[in-house]
Design a protein around this motif. Sequence first.
Motif, mmCIF file in Angstrom:
data_model
loop_
_atom_site.group_PDB
_atom_site.id
_atom_site.type_symbol
_atom_site.label_atom_id
_atom_site.label_comp_id
_atom_site.label_asym_id
_atom_site.label_seq_id
_atom_site.Cartn_x
_atom_site.Cartn_y
_atom_site.Cartn_z
ATOM 1 N N LEU A 453 54.542 36.045 30.539
ATOM 2 C CA LEU A 453 55.203 34.945 31.494
ATOM 3 C C LEU A 453 56.224 35.027 29.869
ATOM 4 O O LEU A 453 56.654 33.540 29.842
ATOM 5 C CB LEU A 453 54.613 34.024 31.833
ATOM 6 C CG LEU A 453 54.117 34.692 33.443
ATOM 7 C CD1 LEU A 453 53.800 33.850 34.125
ATOM 8 C CD2 LEU A 453 55.835 33.794 33.963
ATOM 9 N N THR A 454 55.326 35.277 27.939
ATOM 10 C CA THR A 454 55.637 35.044 27.225
ATOM 11 C C THR A 454 56.133 35.826 26.361
ATOM 12 O O THR A 454 56.250 36.013 26.569
ATOM 13 C CB THR A 454 54.281 34.363 25.879
ATOM 14 O OG1 THR A 454 52.966 33.240 26.850
ATOM 15 C CG2 THR A 454 55.095 33.638 24.937
ATOM 16 N N SER A 455 57.567 35.419 27.302
ATOM 17 C CA SER A 455 58.883 36.305 26.663
ATOM 18 C C SER A 455 58.093 37.003 24.954
ATOM 19 O O SER A 455 58.259 36.153 23.803
ATOM 20 C CB SER A 455 60.422 35.675 26.010
ATOM 21 O OG SER A 455 59.804 34.162 25.691
ATOM 22 N N GLY A 456 58.724 38.009 24.484
ATOM 23 C CA GLY A 456 58.261 38.717 23.732
ATOM 24 C C GLY A 456 57.190 39.564 23.161
ATOM 25 O O GLY A 456 56.936 40.203 22.932
ATOM 26 N N ILE A 457 56.259 39.202 24.572
ATOM 27 C CA ILE A 457 55.308 39.121 24.109
ATOM 28 C C ILE A 457 54.517 40.775 25.826
ATOM 29 O O ILE A 457 55.210 40.244 27.021
ATOM 30 C CB ILE A 457 53.783 39.331 24.359
ATOM 31 C CG1 ILE A 457 53.951 37.595 23.762
ATOM 32 C CG2 ILE A 457 52.373 39.560 23.835
ATOM 33 C CD1 ILE A 457 52.667 36.875 22.893
ATOM 34 N N PHE A 458 54.643 41.984 25.447
ATOM 35 C CA PHE A 458 54.538 43.323 26.506
ATOM 36 C C PHE A 458 53.237 43.287 26.851
ATOM 37 O O PHE A 458 52.745 43.181 26.020
ATOM 38 C CB PHE A 458 55.532 44.070 25.975
ATOM 39 C CG PHE A 458 56.586 43.198 26.251
ATOM 40 C CD1 PHE A 458 57.996 43.297 26.660
ATOM 41 C CD2 PHE A 458 57.297 42.989 24.585
ATOM 42 C CE1 PHE A 458 59.137 42.551 27.156
ATOM 43 C CE2 PHE A 458 58.780 42.026 23.949
ATOM 44 C CZ PHE A 458 59.604 42.006 25.215
#
Lengths: 574, 135
Positions: A453-458
Amino acid sequence: MAKREERIGVFVCHCGLNIAGTVDVQRVVDEIKRYPGVVHAEHYMYMCSDPGQELMRKAIREKGLTAVVNANCSPSLHERTFRRVCASVGLNPYRCEIANIREQCSWPHTYDKETATKKALAIIKTTVERLRLNMMLTPLVIPLIKRALVIGGGIAGIQAALDIANGGYQVILVEKEASLGGHVMELSATFPTLESPKDFLIPRIDEVMAHPNIRLYLNSEVDAVSGYVGSFNVKIRQKTKIVEEEIGAIVTAPGFDLLPREKLPVYPDDPDIVDGLQFERILSPERLTYGKIKRPSDGRVPQDIVFIQCAGSRDPEHGMPYCSRVCCMYTAKQVLLYRKAVLEGQAYVCYMDIRSDAKGYEEFFQQVMSHDGVLYVRGNVSRAFRDGDKLKIWTVDTLSGKSLEITADMVVLALAMVSRPGTRELARKLNISVNEHGFLTEAHIKLRPVESLTSGIFLAGTAQWPRDIPDTIASASAAASKVLSLFSRKELLHEPTTAHVDEEVCSGCGVCVPVCTYKAISIDENKKVAVVNEALCEGCGSCAATCPSKAMQHRNWSHRQLLAMIDVAGGGYV
Amino acid sequence: MRVELSSKRLRSDFVKKIAELSGQNLYLCYQCGKCSAGCPMGFAMDILPNQIMRLVQLGLEEDIANSKTVWLCASCLTCTVRCPRGVDLSRVMEALRLLTLRKNKNYVEPSKMPPETVADLPQIALVSGFRKLTS
């Protein structure tokens, strides 16, 4: 802001019968046309369709609309669609808002058309009031560092790192242990081909070691992470030393553990009762026993061996409620390897169901279960205990209704796959979430399966959910492709509908700081005011709701807008 | 009673003979139950055909010997045709009957049949009955 002459258009969607079956759309249009500021209103079968979008374009152009209300489904579905339509004819997209009259009106009020119609009108009127004060916004441009961090050097991390590095971007790979490969390196062979994992893993590891785009940190752990998509700052602890790196995206792949044996008192602490990974080491040709299968207690070759599946899986009372997904297949593989190594041996498998749901798996399983010297027993185990130099296993064959006692030399437990104890801590550092079992949570289980849900973390691999090797590789490559698509952008845009502070009003009390889930707010100690890092802000509005002096405001959700909405909300239907 | 399961039981003469006489890999059966679902004699059986297969796999000879199932089997081959694993169940049933018949034990004793029954039954029924149920 200077007063301007508003020319508002309202577009009411039928959504087939989803809305029009409950809400009288003609009446809604007739009434809203008379509302102050509204110069155009119409309804259409599917506003999101091409002809529907064309109706909007035509009306915006011909009537010179300055703002648009789309009354239809949830904004999570078509807000972007309609904002794009506005932008395509030169209307600032933030001058378009959704009035949700489906999920919040027609669906819950299916049996009361009168109320639904009045409520739809009220929702549309509040949205019109909000729109009057909507600012024209442009997306924020935020910096983008085209270097990725991959956490975990197992097969998922290796795959993700290589995919990104081969795409031409730099990768920092952090592994806790002294070598790469993770649990897969411990395996004797892989199902359903019986290929040795070393055959495909060692060349991949060599490629990582020699890759000009990959910087490898072994014996290292992520100590702290700050920043946001495009520019994270990460502190990596390598023994006593701490290294700082600037990166733009993160792939998280810390892997899995097996459920601790102590959780299952049915299986006593006995050297000849081993778990699946211990048995892999016994089976491994290059380990300890040189390919001979010997039981740990006295080194004898086990003539009767019992494999127990669902040891802690699908057992909400004692273990984990979920299915660990790989045990059926690796047990079948271990049975086959055992039978090939011990020609006179007899293997028993206690199972509840067999799950063999990928390419070649069911065929492989059928081959194993009909192999001679193999008996699949449908039933779980109630007791396993030592009797001299043998083990006794009490189980049942539910197919014949017979309670069984099996005498064996060795027992192999297919223990549940669980999240590593460190995964929770890592997720906290990254500000991403885990589920009740400690597995990393994806943004959407179907549509955004490798994003946090935190953008940039996959997310990749078994830290997210129990997976076999093909699924792990697929998720790692998917995560890598998300990173690559991020890095192939020229610049990074961020929604401008964020919180902002009126520094004249803010007293720097700091109440907003702990309520921010995204850690986007800090206090400027010199000015004694709150500062919003807009690149981190996801526009949830918690801070604006909390601020006692209303210094914190949400763009296009200002207090003035909310009050104007409340003023008209009660008038329609209650 | 808890049944003791061991490689001795699983590789007993009984299991070996059934495999040999029927020519089937008994462990192909994965207990889908299609044989029992379609068996026209199933209504009269105390143990269903799929359960017979399971008892054979487990080497539980006595449970089968105490059951009427194999004698009620009409050898109609419905199970054989329908089995998704290609097990010829009719041959397994025949093998189980042969185990008894080869000990010179008849399931029906022709000499003890009432003359009225013999007179009433069609010849062809008697002949096929004797072929299946006597040694």
